[in-house]
Design a protein around this motif. Sequence first.
Motif: not given
Lengths: 1337, 193
Positions: A243-244, A247, A283-284, A287-288, A290-291, A298, A418
């Motif tokens: 995750v880190v 990110n 999931y974490g 999800h990370a 995905k984000n 963007k 959503q």
Amino acid sequence: MVGIMNPVSREKLESLSSSVKFAIDLGSKLELCRQLKHDLLEEDAADLSEFLPRIFDLYSDPSGPVRKFATEIIGEIGVKHLEFVPELAPFLITVLEDATPAVARQSVACSIDLFRHTLEKIAIRGLYSSELDSDLESSWSWMLKLKEKIYSIAFQPGSGGIRLVALKFVEAVILLYTPNPNGSLEPPPNEGTSIEFNITWLRGGHPLLNVGDLSIEASQRLVLLLDQLRFPAVKSLTTSVIVVIINSLSAIAKKRPAYYGRILPVLLSLDPPSFVIKGVHVYGAHHALKNALLSCLKCTHPSAAPWRERILGALKEMKAGGLADLALNQVHKINGSVEEEKDDSLLIKEEKPLTKTYDAAGSNVGRKRSGTEGSSDLAEKDEVAGKRVKATPSASEESTKELNRNITVSQGDISSTQSSTRKVDVDTGPVQQLVGMFGALVAQGEKAVGSLGILISNISADLLAEVVMANMCNLPPTHPHTDTDDELLEDMCIVGSDTQAKYPPSFLADVISLSSTFPPIASMLNSQQSVPNKIVKTEGEEEVDVVADPNSALAYAGMAHEDENALLATDLPVSSNIVLPGMKIDPPTPSDIHDTGNLESGIPGLDSSFRNDGLSDTQAASSLVSTDIEDASQEQATSFGGKSPLHVLPSISIDRSEELSPKAAVTDSSSMVSSTATSVVSSCPFVLPKMSAPVVNLSEDQKDDVQKLAFVRIVEAYKQIAVAGGSQVRSSLLAYLGVELPSELELQKVLREHILSDYINHEGHELTLRVLYRLFGKAEDESDFLSCTTAASAYETFLLAVAETLRDSFPPSDKSLSKLLGEAPRLPKSVLNLLGCLCSPGISEKAEESQSGDRVTQGLSTVWSLILLRPPIRDVCLKIALQSAVHHLEEVRMKAIRLVANKLYPLQSIAQQIEEFAREMLLSVVNVDATERTGAEGLISESHKDSDLEKSSNEHQSMSSISKDISADVHQSDTSHSGSSPSVPEAQRCMSLYFALCTKKHSLFGQIFIIYGSASKEVKQAIHRHIPILVRTMGLSSDLLEIISDPPSGSENLLMQVLQTLTEGTVPSAELIFTIKKLFDSKLKVQDVEILVPVLPFLPGDEVLLLFPHLVNLPLDKFQAVLTRLLQGSAHSGPVLTPAEVLIAIHGIVPERDGIPLKKVTDACNACFEQRHIFTQQVLAKVLNQLVERIPLPLLFMRTVLQAIGAFPALVEFIMEILSRLVSKQIWQNPKLWVGFLKCALLTKPQSFSVLLQLPPPQLENALNRTAALKAPLVAHASQQNIRNSLPRSMLAVLGLAPDTQSSSQAQTSQAHTGDTSNSEKDAAVTEKSKESSSAS
Amino acid sequence: MKFRYAMVCSSNQNRSMEAHSLLKKQGFDVSSYGTGAHVKLPGPSLREPNVYEFGTPYKHMFDDLRRKDPELYKRNGILPMLKRNLSVKLAPQRWQDNAADGCFDIVFTFEEKVFDMVLEDLHNRDQVLLKSVLVINLEVKDNHEEAAIGARIALDLCEQIEAVESWEDSIDDIMVSFENKHRRKLLYSISFY
């Protein structure tokens, strides 16, 4: 100044640091540290350098938090005084190895700060001077060492939590080493100004730092970071590390778009399934990722553009298509704002490619949507969101309108979009499939009628309603020939319900109507081209139809001015709104080329139904609105060919500006229509002529009114549906409308009024349930607080209103309420309260009317059925019933108790609860006074007291009868507690339920015995009142026997009553008798012969005789009762004892031997004599006859004889006989009886003279001496010649009739006298006693 | 209690406050926030919600709604909820404006949308302190009943996190055991201050 300060502050600092060292607890240590830090940071460099070792010293503290704090202080000192770096950096490196993760992490955190500052300082210093001092250089080299150390931590597997921060450090260094495109390109004009550092400042050259080298290092590190995410390295990472890293990478990509091309491939190839690494938690990371992708999406930098497609694809795979759209929309927005200054052409240019991608995405979404169109929950959601869209002002310019709208959605209510987007994938859209199926069947013509019928009858009414609603958009705008209305109406019955059997003649007509009902579908299926045509057509409908349809044209014309027509006219927008709620809100347009035009095409032909309505209104009052839909379809069929040319797309530009802004909602329907279209049609460009048409703008309020009016009309029309039949299907439709339309319009109220105005004829139950289910579904389905609370509230209001009306307006015997509550999806608290009030009147309302009893029954039976039907709320309902079962009104209570005991208690699942409640109530009665009684004395004294009470109650008991028992208790309770123990009615209130349960489960009865001892007199009284009924109902069971066989102490009175009840009027079983006898023998001992009393009549005579002394010992009144029982016996077995036997038994008692006071025996005798009708002369004679033969004679024999004479003077002769027998038995031998004998003789003179004369002379002399009164008459009697002659000489001497025998008689007298004196005292006592007793009798 | 907690939902009314209230009672160092633009409470209908600014005291809302329709707001649980809230803190706070409140160690969100917003907000801040923050999403439906359940679950999780020395080292294990225990899916991310 510093100089002055120094000594003081140093002292202070020293004392602080040492006190930190010696402080005992962690809290004060940390507080001191905080102070120290504060002070230290105000010191200047010179002083600090001396003080540094002391701070390093702090680090040796054993506790982690202090070490962490020390590290923090070091870090901050470093940032403030960079010259210390060479000293601090080694320290930080050591700290990195600290055993406590938090301390090590702190070190990293300090390092990055220090590193950044050092770098900045060196960089800027270098910019302004070509030479750097050696201090700085050494600082830098230390910083690099520190950096390397942290790098090694970051990339070394398994270094735990510190690794997360280390990775962040890497990210920070990479960012520092690489140019920031958005940062300031020029360094600050002078040192000290704070602008975010940008490495590009150094591009002009720097003595120490080489931009190129730094950049190379940064990219090397980036490669290392990326490698972490590559297979197989990623496998060994924990989720948190992944995750880190993700990110960090996305942050780098965002901030340094130059790396976009290197980072994204890795992110994109990061296969989500591979996250199932260390087992479960993926999931974490997922999800990370995905984000991260979304944030990359963007990015507006040019280098990001080529990646968009791939990112979109990946996101779609991750089921985040909707989010992707939103992100893109934001890009639009950003683009728009960024390039605002540039000219318009650029803006358009800029947008074009974006729109393309956007369309691609949109089409995808649209396609997904198509399947789920009719699904109600989706529709609901969309409605909500749609409204929000509507609520936002869209006053912006046309060109940006769409964008704005999108932005609004994305900002405000992502969730709804959503969630609906997500659902799309799951839902396959049964409704659309059904619509298609119907269409296909209809297309087959008459032969499919049978199948259609089967299909209709097989799907639920709700689903059918959805199908109808979904098909609304396919309706044509005009009505071809109004004269077919009636016929259609008839046909409709068959479409709506399976009434073919009823209307066989109209069957053929049905076929026609059916096929005409679904032509749009059929045509959709058959010819693809007609569909877009139709969509376009529907778009223009509102306006164009005005011209096309003469009737509606009229309406339109009159709209502005004429009242009546205004109504009709306003129907049009209403209809559009009716459709809307079921439609999509999503702005994304479908793959239609007319993307903007299509947005407008939302109002499919429902309006025609209202026009029909208007028509039929003018035509015939009996026209049914319900047929409108079908009418519309019918008309559509006919109008299809001819009309279509007229339905042209109005000028897009005008229309948008005019119509969209007030009614953004219109766009909502677009996706509905378009998706329906896309489900069948791929795409078919269709060029439409432009045409301007009148557009009616309505304000929100007007629209609301219009919607409401329309709905009221529909409802009104439904009132006639009963005539036509088939309301089952239609009520679904009505419920659908009532709920789906905006709730502000109070349509539910209208609906409710409709339902309640005639509950039975309007199929109120069915309709209510449908509405409730809709609302319930909404409440359950909504995820946001607002809508789910609102829906839940609407649900509650609706249900409560209906329930209240049902309660108030229907007779209690009506089952509607029960049925409604039984079938409603959920019963909120308020409804349960209502039920509670019904079952326990008076809880919240004032005194009910006379019906209240029936109402209670109604409520209870409802509760019962709820308990049976709704296990989840069983407990609550049971509570209601139980509360009612302890209601203060007996009438209510008894009803509830009957329900609970007879119906509910037998249910296995709740029996336990009922029992517990009843027991609790029972104990509450006892405990109240128990606690009051004992007060603060505690348990020991309580038990002590209890035993005292028992004792005293035993005493009381032995002296008083059951009836007096209570008074004894009064005394008892009065002395022992003056508490406010519950009154008798209150006790009954609490105990009735338990008693009722006892009759069902006899073993419960034991509890009553247990509490009885400690109960107050009121409670006892209440118990006694209940017992006869209770015991009679229970009968003798083994449980009861068991209780009887071992009654707890203190419960004797209760036991007595139970036994009495048990033996009343029936023959007690052998077991009972046996039990009682056993109990008597084993436990209660002599005194409590009472317990045998109830069964005495059923005991064998000899046993009774054995017990007789005990019986005599009973209190007199009890004995009398016993006497009666014994003599009467039971109905079956006759008297246990004859009166004679009784008397004899009494006389058989020897006080000394049997331990019974003589008084008791004499009392017993007296009791017998009182009942002269039983103890008759004959009986007495018989008894005396037998007694006289006894050896020794009974003590009371003479007393009885005396009493017998007193009672029956006629017995004198007989008594004389007895007396003479006594003489022969030498009665004088027994001094006590002798006294009695003499008394008797005196009493029965003169008859007794002959007996007296039978006495031997000495005894006669004795007798005469004792009873002087006898002497003279006896002498007179004996003087009679005939008697005198018969008397022996010695006798005469005694009598003084023969003086010569004086001396001898004298001697005898003295002899007798001596014997007499020895007994004289005793005699005196006996005489006394007998005197007493005779006087008593 | 060694960590600072933040509970975040959209309006800082129901879910976050339920959890805030519960954790506060258990002695946790806890704050709560909302990520929405406004505080929205249900009104008489969907179209007329009661909208307040963040920072409006709960007491004010309570009085306002009680004045408007005590019956309705009592029945739908809003008044009781506000009453609870005003006993916990003064007013709803907005997450995005909480920079002054210092660093949190653990942030709970109760909705994925909120989770994303918190993370985005954290990413948009200057991450200079390098202080890690754990953001956990526990999906809780936004109604009173579920909020109560959610708060209890959150408490349980907080206690487990509190029990370890540093969550950075054991967060995966905690999550796995938690998910096995409660059968609820968790989402977490790590960000930095």
